[in-house]
Scaffold this active site. Structure first.
Site, PDB file in Angstrom:
ATOM      1  CB  SER A  79       4.931  -1.821  12.133  1.00  0.00           C
ATOM      2  OG  SER A  79       4.459  -0.523  12.438  1.00  0.00           O
TER       3      SER A  79
ATOM      4  N   GLY B 115       2.122   2.141  10.941  1.00  0.00           N
ATOM      5  CA  GLY B 115       3.065   3.254  10.846  1.00  0.00           C
ATOM      6  C   GLY B 115       3.788   3.593  12.137  1.00  0.00           C
TER       7      GLY B 115
ATOM      8  CD  GLU C 140      -2.953   5.503   6.777  1.00  0.00           C
ATOM      9  OE1 GLU C 140      -2.924   5.478   5.529  1.00  0.00           O
ATOM     10  OE2 GLU C 140      -2.020   5.066   7.482  1.00  0.00           O
TER      11      GLU C 140
ATOM     12  CG  ASN D  64      -1.726   1.196   1.419  1.00  0.00           C
ATOM     13  OD1 ASN D  64      -1.804   2.028   0.518  1.00  0.00           O
ATOM     14  ND2 ASN D  64      -2.361   1.320   2.579  1.00  0.00           N
ATOM     15  CD1 TRP D  65       3.641   0.949  -2.749  1.00  0.00           C
ATOM     16  CD2 TRP D  65       3.707   2.033  -4.707  1.00  0.00           C
ATOM     17  NE1 TRP D  65       4.399   0.199  -3.617  1.00  0.00           N
ATOM     18  CE2 TRP D  65       4.451   0.840  -4.825  1.00  0.00           C
ATOM     19  CE3 TRP D  65       3.615   2.864  -5.822  1.00  0.00           C
ATOM     20  CZ2 TRP D  65       5.096   0.476  -6.004  1.00  0.00           C
ATOM     21  CZ3 TRP D  65       4.244   2.508  -6.997  1.00  0.00           C
ATOM     22  CH2 TRP D  65       4.980   1.329  -7.091  1.00  0.00           C
ATOM     23  CE  LYS D  66      -0.194   3.284   4.675  1.00  0.00           C
ATOM     24  NZ  LYS D  66      -0.137   3.415   6.133  1.00  0.00           N
TER      25      LYS D  66
ATOM     26  CG  HIS E 285      -5.931   1.835   5.166  1.00  0.00           C
ATOM     27  ND1 HIS E 285      -5.551   2.819   6.052  1.00  0.00           N
ATOM     28  CD2 HIS E 285      -4.885   0.977   5.069  1.00  0.00           C
ATOM     29  CE1 HIS E 285      -4.319   2.567   6.457  1.00  0.00           C
ATOM     30  NE2 HIS E 285      -3.889   1.451   5.875  1.00  0.00           N
TER      31      HIS E 285
ATOM     32  N   GLY F  29       2.758  -1.122   4.331  1.00  0.00           N
ATOM     33  CA  GLY F  29       2.783   0.298   4.000  1.00  0.00           C
ATOM     34  C   GLY F  29       4.206   0.751   3.724  1.00  0.00           C
ATOM     35  N   GLY F  30       4.834   1.391   4.723  1.00  0.00           N
ATOM     36  CA  GLY F  30       6.167   1.982   4.557  1.00  0.00           C
ATOM     37  C   GLY F  30       7.191   1.089   3.871  1.00  0.00           C
TER      38      GLY F  30
ATOM     39  CD  GLU G 240      -3.671  -2.541   7.448  1.00  0.00           C
ATOM     40  OE1 GLU G 240      -2.551  -2.818   7.006  1.00  0.00           O
ATOM     41  OE2 GLU G 240      -4.224  -1.457   7.252  1.00  0.00           O
TER      42      GLU G 240
HETATM   43  P1  PGA Z   1       2.708   0.351   7.711  1.00  0.00           P
HETATM   44  O1  PGA Z   1       1.238   0.569   7.072  1.00  0.00           O
HETATM   45  O2  PGA Z   1       3.242  -0.933   7.116  1.00  0.00           O
HETATM   46  O3  PGA Z   1       3.500   1.546   7.274  1.00  0.00           O
HETATM   47  O4  PGA Z   1       2.517   0.245   9.174  1.00  0.00           O
HETATM   48  C1  PGA Z   1       0.368  -0.506   6.903  1.00  0.00           C
HETATM   49  C2  PGA Z   1      -0.937  -0.049   6.300  1.00  0.00           C
HETATM   50  O5  PGA Z   1      -1.375   1.058   6.610  1.00  0.00           O
HETATM   51  O6  PGA Z   1      -1.542  -0.782   5.506  1.00  0.00           O
END
Ligand code: PGA
Length: 249
Positions: free
Chosen positions: A207, A171, A99, A10-12, A97, A228-229, A165
């Site tokens: 994470s 994050g 966010e 997930n590149w956001k 998600h 994510g990251g 999640e």
């Molecule tokens: P993260 O994000 O790996 O940076 O914790 C995961 C996500 O939001 O899907």
């Protein structure tokens, strides 16, 4: 347990077009050597078409996802992108998600987003998770799932993937431990079995890094990860994919 495994990046809202094309190309190429895992990336919406066009000849186990989908098919919904419009461009749709739930829309529309994705042949990746770490199973998880899935029929649910999640792990660098994930996910799987008589694929997200990928790959309850990251770096993302393909040395 589920045989198939997914690693979803997930590149956001990161990367410019040039960087996105390079990273997508490198990931697609790496996926060719990892047929045991379905490798999926979710770039920003405007980059989906250029990436898709650049990657015409990629392997069967590589797919594109949208990071969200509208709850409505068309009309006066400024800024939304519908599943009808995304059909033919992406295979998967990340839905609900945390966010997006926090910053963009009410939880009540997640159900309609899932329905829109399904009606247009996209595979929903439905996110859920508790807001704070808890020694016992958080009942809000099932309350959320019941609302998000509501009247979906078993045949529809069979086409979905889920992503556990925990909000506190996203994050933060503080991933849930294998024991914690096992506790929550086995309870949710049991609920799916009792309610729908289904064995659902459930990914873990929060994470995930190259460093914890192998211990997460050893968690029998999960069918992959949502990253994510660490999905923005070719080395760490391919190491995570390798761990889930059973090929990390
Ligand atoms: P993260 O994000 O790996 O940076 O914790 C995961 C996500 O939001 O899907």
């Amino acid at each position: 347990m589920h045989q198939k495994r997914w690693v979803v990046g997930n590149w956001k809202m990161n990367l410019g077009l040039a960087e996105a094309e390079v990273l997508a190309g490198a990931i697609a190429q790496a996926s060719e050597a990892l047929p045991a895992v379905e490798v999926v990336i979710a770039p920003s919406t405007p980059f989906l078409i250029p990436i898709k066009e650049k990657l015409k000849f990629t392997s069967k186990n590589f797919g594109l996802a949208t990071q969200f989908v509208s709850a409505w098919p068309k009309g006066a919904y400024t800024g939304d992108v519908s599943a009808v419009q995304l059909k033919g461009i992406v295979t998967y749709a990340i839905i609900g998600h945390s966010e997006r739930r926090k910053l963009h829309h009410a939880a009540e529309i997640v159900h309609d987003q899932v329905r829109q994705a399904l009606e247009n042949g996209l595979t929903p990746i439905i996110c859920f998770g508790e807001p704070t770490r808890s020694a016992s199973f958080s009942p809000s998880i099932l309350t959320d799932l019941k609302r998000d899935l509501a009247d979906l029929r078993k045949e529809e649910l069979e086409k979905c993937i889920f992503a556990y999640e925990p909000l506190w792990a996203i994050g933060t660098g503080d991933a849930a431990t294998p024991a914690y994930i096992t506790k929550v996910v086995s309870r949710v799987r049991e609920w799916f079995t009792v309610t729908y008589d289904l064995t659902m694929p459930i990914l873990y997200g929060g994470s995930v890094t190259a460093d914890n990928a192998q211990e997460l790959a050893d968690v029998k309850e999960i069918a992959g990860v949502l990253v994510g990251g660490a999905s923005l770096n070719i080395t760490s993302f391919t190491d995570i994919c390798r761990a889930f393909a059973g090929q990390l040395e």
